[in-house]
Design a protein around this motif. Structure first.
Motif, PDB file in Angstrom:
ATOM      1  N   HIS A  50      45.922  39.866  41.249  1.00 41.48           N
ATOM      2  CA  HIS A  50      45.088  38.899  40.528  1.00 41.48           C
ATOM      3  C   HIS A  50      44.015  38.312  41.431  1.00 41.48           C
ATOM      4  CE1 HIS A  50      48.683  38.244  37.588  1.00 41.48           C
ATOM      5  NE2 HIS A  50      47.964  39.317  37.287  1.00 41.48           N
ATOM      6  N   VAL A  51      44.361  38.128  42.699  1.00 42.76           N
ATOM      7  CA  VAL A  51      43.360  37.627  43.656  1.00 42.76           C
ATOM      8  C   VAL A  51      42.253  38.664  43.835  1.00 42.76           C
ATOM      9  CG1 VAL A  51      42.958  37.052  46.088  1.00 42.76           C
ATOM     10  CG2 VAL A  51      44.907  36.045  44.866  1.00 42.76           C
ATOM     11  N   LEU A  52      42.664  39.931  44.002  1.00 42.83           N
ATOM     12  CA  LEU A  52      41.670  40.990  44.220  1.00 42.83           C
ATOM     13  C   LEU A  52      40.792  41.214  42.982  1.00 42.83           C
ATOM     14  CD1 LEU A  52      43.875  43.665  46.065  1.00 42.83           C
ATOM     15  CD2 LEU A  52      42.306  41.977  47.060  1.00 42.83           C
ATOM     16  N   GLY A  53      41.355  40.916  41.804  1.00 46.86           N
ATOM     17  CA  GLY A  53      40.593  41.128  40.564  1.00 46.86           C
ATOM     18  C   GLY A  53      39.834  39.905  40.089  1.00 46.86           C
ATOM     19  N   GLY A  54      39.883  38.830  40.860  1.00 47.21           N
ATOM     20  CA  GLY A  54      39.128  37.633  40.465  1.00 47.21           C
ATOM     21  C   GLY A  54      39.759  36.877  39.319  1.00 47.21           C
TER      22      GLY A  54
ATOM     23  N   SER B 417      43.368  28.068  29.641  1.00 42.90           N
ATOM     24  CA  SER B 417      44.571  28.841  29.979  1.00 42.90           C
ATOM     25  C   SER B 417      44.359  29.613  31.287  1.00 42.90           C
ATOM     26  CB  SER B 417      44.909  29.800  28.837  1.00 42.90           C
ATOM     27  OG  SER B 417      43.916  30.795  28.741  1.00 42.90           O
ATOM     28  N   ASP B 418      45.438  29.807  31.999  1.00 42.44           N
ATOM     29  CA  ASP B 418      45.381  30.466  33.308  1.00 42.44           C
ATOM     30  C   ASP B 418      45.783  31.934  33.123  1.00 42.44           C
ATOM     31  OD1 ASP B 418      45.580  31.385  35.847  1.00 42.44           O
ATOM     32  OD2 ASP B 418      47.176  30.018  36.488  1.00 42.44           O
ATOM     33  N   PRO B 419      44.834  32.858  33.179  1.00 40.60           N
ATOM     34  CA  PRO B 419      45.154  34.259  32.897  1.00 40.60           C
ATOM     35  C   PRO B 419      46.139  34.847  33.908  1.00 40.60           C
ATOM     36  CG  PRO B 419      42.933  34.064  33.787  1.00 40.60           C
ATOM     37  CD  PRO B 419      43.415  32.686  33.524  1.00 40.60           C
ATOM     38  N   ALA B 420      46.037  34.405  35.158  1.00 41.52           N
ATOM     39  CA  ALA B 420      46.949  34.944  36.168  1.00 41.52           C
ATOM     40  C   ALA B 420      48.396  34.616  35.823  1.00 41.52           C
ATOM     41  CB  ALA B 420      46.584  34.381  37.539  1.00 41.52           C
ATOM     42  N   ARG B 421      48.603  33.421  35.269  1.00 38.64           N
ATOM     43  CA  ARG B 421      49.976  33.017  34.927  1.00 38.64           C
ATOM     44  C   ARG B 421      50.483  33.783  33.710  1.00 38.64           C
ATOM     45  NH1 ARG B 421      52.118  29.960  31.285  1.00 38.64           N
ATOM     46  NH2 ARG B 421      50.110  29.187  30.548  1.00 38.64           N
ATOM     47  N   VAL B 422      49.629  33.845  32.656  1.00 37.18           N
ATOM     48  CA  VAL B 422      50.120  34.434  31.409  1.00 37.18           C
ATOM     49  C   VAL B 422      50.244  35.954  31.497  1.00 37.18           C
ATOM     50  CG1 VAL B 422      49.192  32.554  30.010  1.00 37.18           C
ATOM     51  CG2 VAL B 422      47.818  34.600  30.349  1.00 37.18           C
ATOM     52  N   LEU B 423      49.501  36.594  32.421  1.00 31.24           N
ATOM     53  CA  LEU B 423      49.563  38.052  32.514  1.00 31.24           C
ATOM     54  C   LEU B 423      50.549  38.534  33.572  1.00 31.24           C
ATOM     55  CD1 LEU B 423      45.749  38.858  32.212  1.00 31.24           C
ATOM     56  CD2 LEU B 423      47.509  39.085  30.469  1.00 31.24           C
ATOM     57  N   ALA B 424      51.147  37.608  34.300  1.00 29.31           N
ATOM     58  CA  ALA B 424      52.085  38.000  35.353  1.00 29.31           C
ATOM     59  C   ALA B 424      53.347  38.584  34.729  1.00 29.31           C
ATOM     60  CB  ALA B 424      52.436  36.797  36.217  1.00 29.31           C
ATOM     61  N   GLY B 425      53.893  39.582  35.380  1.00 25.15           N
ATOM     62  CA  GLY B 425      55.172  40.135  34.941  1.00 25.15           C
ATOM     63  C   GLY B 425      55.042  41.125  33.814  1.00 25.15           C
TER      64      GLY B 425
END
Lengths: 220, 425
Positions: A50-54, B417-425
Motif C-alpha cells: 500500500h505504501v508503494l502504491g500510494g 474512508s481509508d483504502p489501505a485499511r479496508v483493502l487489507a487482507g
C-alpha cells in the motif's frame, strides 16, 4: 522503478499502544523485475504494498516509484499516480458486484484525467489479454474465482500501468486456477511489466525473478 | 475526478434499485403533500382575495368621521375636504362617492330572461365618479342621461355570484352573466320604502335603471350609478347634495397606503377598512391552515432526509471495499464524495419531480371531485389550487435539498474512508 528507503509505518494497537509494522524497510526494484515479497502473516507485506502504491500515506521515509516521489504528495497527485502508474490486484478481487466484467475493467477510466476515448475497445483488449474475451457481459456473480481474478487483473492493466502490485493474488484460488494466474503474471512480466507480489504461495515465489523477505519490519 | 460521475452513479442506482426506490418514494410523499397543501392554500387564498373580498391594495376608502368637531372642522367630506385629500403626498387620484339619501324600492313584474318574476325589494344606490368604474361598463355611457332616461347602473360582481349560486338555483331562475345582464332595464322608485316612512311631503320619484355591467367596485347590496345622477336625485328629494358619503383615494403605490391612512385620520376623517380587515382575516385563516399542513409535510420531508441519511450510511458501510477499490484505481476523496452526493441528488430530483407531479395530479383529481360532488355555492372556484412556477420549482428543490442534507454526512464518510485499511487482507 522502485526506490524505497527507511520506510517506517506504525499503527495503534487498539489498547493505547503502538505497533511498528515497517521499521526502516528499504527496497529497490528495477524496471521489468518480478519481485515476490514473502513473510509471516502480519509482518507488514500488505502495508508495504500500500505504501508503494500510494494508498497508505501515514509513513515516514522516502518512496519513489517510476520517478515519482510519493512521500508528501497530496491526495489529487497520489490519486493520479494510482490511476496512471500502478495497477492493484487483490486477494479478494474486489470487483463491483452486479456490474459487468467490461464495466469493472473500465473503472479506472471513471476517475481518469486523461481523455477517455475508445474506453470499451481498450477494456475489451484488456479482457483479451487475460483470456476473457467471451465473458465481457457477465457479472462477477456469473464468473468463477479464477475468472474474477482475471477480470481484476484486466482492470489493473486497463490504464497500461508501469507497475503491477499484487496482494496475495492466488490466495483465494484453487491450485489449477492459481497456476493459470501465475502463468499470466509471468507472461505480463515477460512483456516488460514490473510486478511486485506479496505472497505465501510457492508457485508465485518460484515464478518471481527475485524474492525478498519481510521480517521484523525490514526487507532482506 | 475529471471524468463524468454519471456512469458510476447510474450503475450504482441501477444495482441498488430497491433502496433507491424507497428513498425516492419517501421524498416524493413529503414533496407531494407539501406542494398539494401549499397549492390548495394559494388557490383558496386567491379565491378569497380576488372573489370574496376583492381588495385593491392601492385604494383607501375615506368616510366622514362619526362625530364632527363643529367649528374646529373635520368630519365632513365636502369639496374642500376632497381637495385636501387629493393634495396628500402619494395620492394618484381621488374618487368621490355620494349615497342617494332617499329610500328607494324596485317592484318588478314581468319577464326575467324567459321566466316570470314578481319581486319587490328595497334598493340602495350610490353615485360614483365614472372614471372609478369605467373599465367595467359594457353598454352605453356611465353618465347622467337626464331625468327621463334610464339611469345607468352597475351591479356587484359578488352579488351576481350570490344570485347565480344561491338565489337562482333555489327559485329556478336562469344563470346570468355580466354580458347577459347588460341592457336589462328595471323600475326604481325613489322616496319610497317598504320599511320606513317617506319624508313628510316627499313625492315619489319614479325612474328606470339600466344595468350597464357588473363591477368589483360596485355596491354589494344595491346599485352603483353615476355621481351626477345621485346628486340630482338628492336635490330632487331635498337631501344633502353637496357632502360626499365617501372618497376613495388611489395611492400611487401600495407602500404609500399606511402613510395615507395616517394623514387621513390626522385630518379628522376616518378610513373604512372593514373589507380589507375581513380580507386579511380570511387570508390569515387560510395561511394558518396552509402553514400547519405545510409544516406536517415538511416534517415528512425531514423524515425522508433521515431515511436517506440512514440508507446512504448503510450503503457506504456496505460499499466500503468497493469505495476502497475506487481509491486504488485513482479516485480522489472529492470524487468519492461527489459520487455518493450526486447519487443522492439524483434521488432527490426524482423524488421532487415525482412528488410535484403527484401533487398536480391530486389537485386535478380533487378539482374534478369538487366539481361533481360539491353543490354550487357562491364563489365556488373552478379550481381550488394555484400552482405558480415557483411552487413547482420549490417542490423539485425541496426534494434535492432534503436528499442533499441526508447524504452529506454519508458522502463525507465515504470520502474519508481509508483504502489501505479496508483493502487489507
Amino acid at each position: 522503478m522502485i526506490d524505497a528507503k527507511g520506510v517506517v509505518r506504525g499503527f495503534d494497537d487498539g489498547a493505547g499502544g503502538r505497533v511498528t509494522v515497517l521499521d526502516g524497510a528499504s527496497l529497490s526494484v528495477a524496471a521489468g523485475e518480478f519481485v515476490a515479497v514473502v513473510g509471516r502473516s502480519g509482518s507488514g507485506k500488505s502495508t508495504l504494498l500500500h505504501v508503494l502504491g500510494g494508498l497508505d500515506t501515514g509513513y515516514r521515509g522516502e518512496v519513489s516509484v517510476a520517478g515519482v516521489r510519493l512521500d508528501g504528495l497530496g491526495d489529487a497527485a497520489l490519486s493520479r499516480f494510482r490511476n496512471e502508474t500502478v495497477g492493484f490486484v487483490f486477494q479478494s478481487f474486489h470487483l463491483l458486484s452486479g456490474v459487468s466484467a467490461l464495466e469493472n475493467v473500465m473503472l479506472p477510466a471513471r476517475f481518469s484525467a486523461a481523455p477517455g476515448g475508445e474506453l470499451e475497445r481498450r477494456a475489451r483488449e484488456a479482457l483479451a489479454r487475460v483470456g476473457l474475451t467471451m465473458h465481457a457481459a457477465r457479472t462477477p456473480g456469473q464468473l468463477s474465482g479464477g475468472e474474477r481474478q482475471r477480470v481484476a487483473i484486466a482492470r489493473a492493466l486497463f490504464a497500461s500501468p508501469r507497475l503491477l502490485l499484487c496482494d496475495e493474488p492466488t490466495g483465494n484460488l484453487d491450485a489449477e486456477t492459481a497456476d493459470g494466474v501465475v502463468a499470466l503474471f509471468s507472461a505480463l512480466n515477460a512483456s516488460g511489466l514490473t510486478i511486485v507480489a506479496v505472497t505465501h504461495e510457492e508457485r508465485l515465489r518460484a515464478a518471481a525473478s527475485r524474492v525478498v523477505t519481510l521480517a521484523k519490519g525490514r526487507l532482506t | 475526478m475529471s471524468a463524468s460521475p454519471w456512469p458510476l452513479v447510474w450503475l450504482s442506482l441501477r444495482r441498488d434499485r430497491r433502496s433507491a426506490l424507497a428513498s425516492t418514494f419517501g421524498l416524493a410523499v413529503g414533496v407531494a403533500s407539501l406542494v398539494f397543501f401549499v397549492a390548495l392554500g394559494l388557490g383558496v387564498g386567491r379565491v378569497v382575495r380576488e372573489k370574496v373580498f376583492p381588495v385593491d391594495a392601492r385604494l383607501v376608502e375615506v368616510v366622514p368621521a362619526s362625530f364632527s368637531l363643529g367649528l374646529l372642522g373635520g368630519g365632513v367630506l365636502d369639496e374642500a375636504a376632497v381637495g385636501r385629500l387629493e393634495a396628500l403626498p402619494g395620492v394618484a387620484r381621488a374618487y368621490r362617492k355620494m349615497n342617494v339619501r332617499a329610500p328607494a324600492v324596485s317592484v318588478y313584474r314581468g319577464d326575467f330572461f324567459g321566466r316570470p318574476l314578481h319581486m319587490g325589494l328595497e334598493v340602495l344606490a350610490v353615485g360614483v365618479e365614472p372614471d372609478f368604474v369605467v373599465g367595467d361598463v359594457v353598454v352605453g355611457a356611465f353618465a347622467d342621461p337626464g331625468p327621463d332616461q334610464p339611469i345607468p347602473a352597475l351591479a356587484s360582481t359578488r352579488l351576481l355570484e350570490i344570485y347565480n349560486k344561491s338565489f337562482a338555483p333555489q327559485r329556478s331562475l336562469p344563470q346570468l352573466s355580466g354580458q347577459l345582464l347588460a341592457g336589462f332595464v328595471f323600475p326604481v322608485e325613489f322616496n319610497r320604502s317598504f320599511v320606513t316612512a317617506p319624508p313628510p311631503g316627499a313625492a315619489a320619484i319614479p325612474c328606470r335603471a339600466q344595468l350597464v355591467g357588473v363591477s368589483d367596485r360596485a355596491l354589494l347590496a344595491g346599485i352603483t350609478i353615476p355621481l351626477e345622477v345621485a346628486r340630482r336625485l338628492n336635490r330632487a328629494a331635498n337631501a344633502d347634495a353637496d357632502a360626499y358619503s365617501a372618497v376613495t383615494l388611489e395611492a400611487k403605490d401600495p407602500s404609500a397606503v399606511p402613510g395615507l391612512v395616517a394623514a387621513v385620520r390626522a385630518m379628522g376623517l376616518e378610513v373604512d377598512d372593514q373589507e380589507r380587515r375581513q380580507a386579511e382575516r380570511a387570508g390569515a385563516a387560510v395561511a394558518i391552515c396552509t402553514s400547519s399542513l405545510a409544516l406536517v409535510s415538511l416534517l415528512v420531508c425531514v423524515l425522508a432526509a433521515f431515511n436517506i441519511a440512514h440508507a446512504f450510511s448503510a450503503a457506504v458501510r456496505a460499499r466500503e471495499k468497493e469505495l476502497g477499490v475506487m481509491r486504488a484505481v485513482g479516485a480522489t476523496r472529492a470524487a468519492l464524495f461527489r459520487l455518493v452526493f450526486v447519487e443522492a441528488l439524483v434521488l432527490g430530483l426524482a423524488g421532487g419531480a415525482l412528488g410535484t407531479l403527484v401533487a398536480l395530479l391530486a389537485g386535478v383529481a380533487a378539482d374534478a371531485a369538487a366539481a361533481s360532488m360539491l353543490p354550487a355555492f357562491p364563489f365556488k372556484p373552478e379550481s381550488w389550487f394555484s400552482t405558480p412556477a415557483w411552487l413547482l420549482a420549490g417542490g423539485l428543490a425541496l426534494g434535492v435539498v432534503a436528499a442533499a442534507a441526508g447524504a452529506f454526512l454519508p458522502a463525507r464518510r465515504a470520502a474519508a474512508s481509508d483504502p489501505a485499511r479496508v483493502l487489507a487482507g
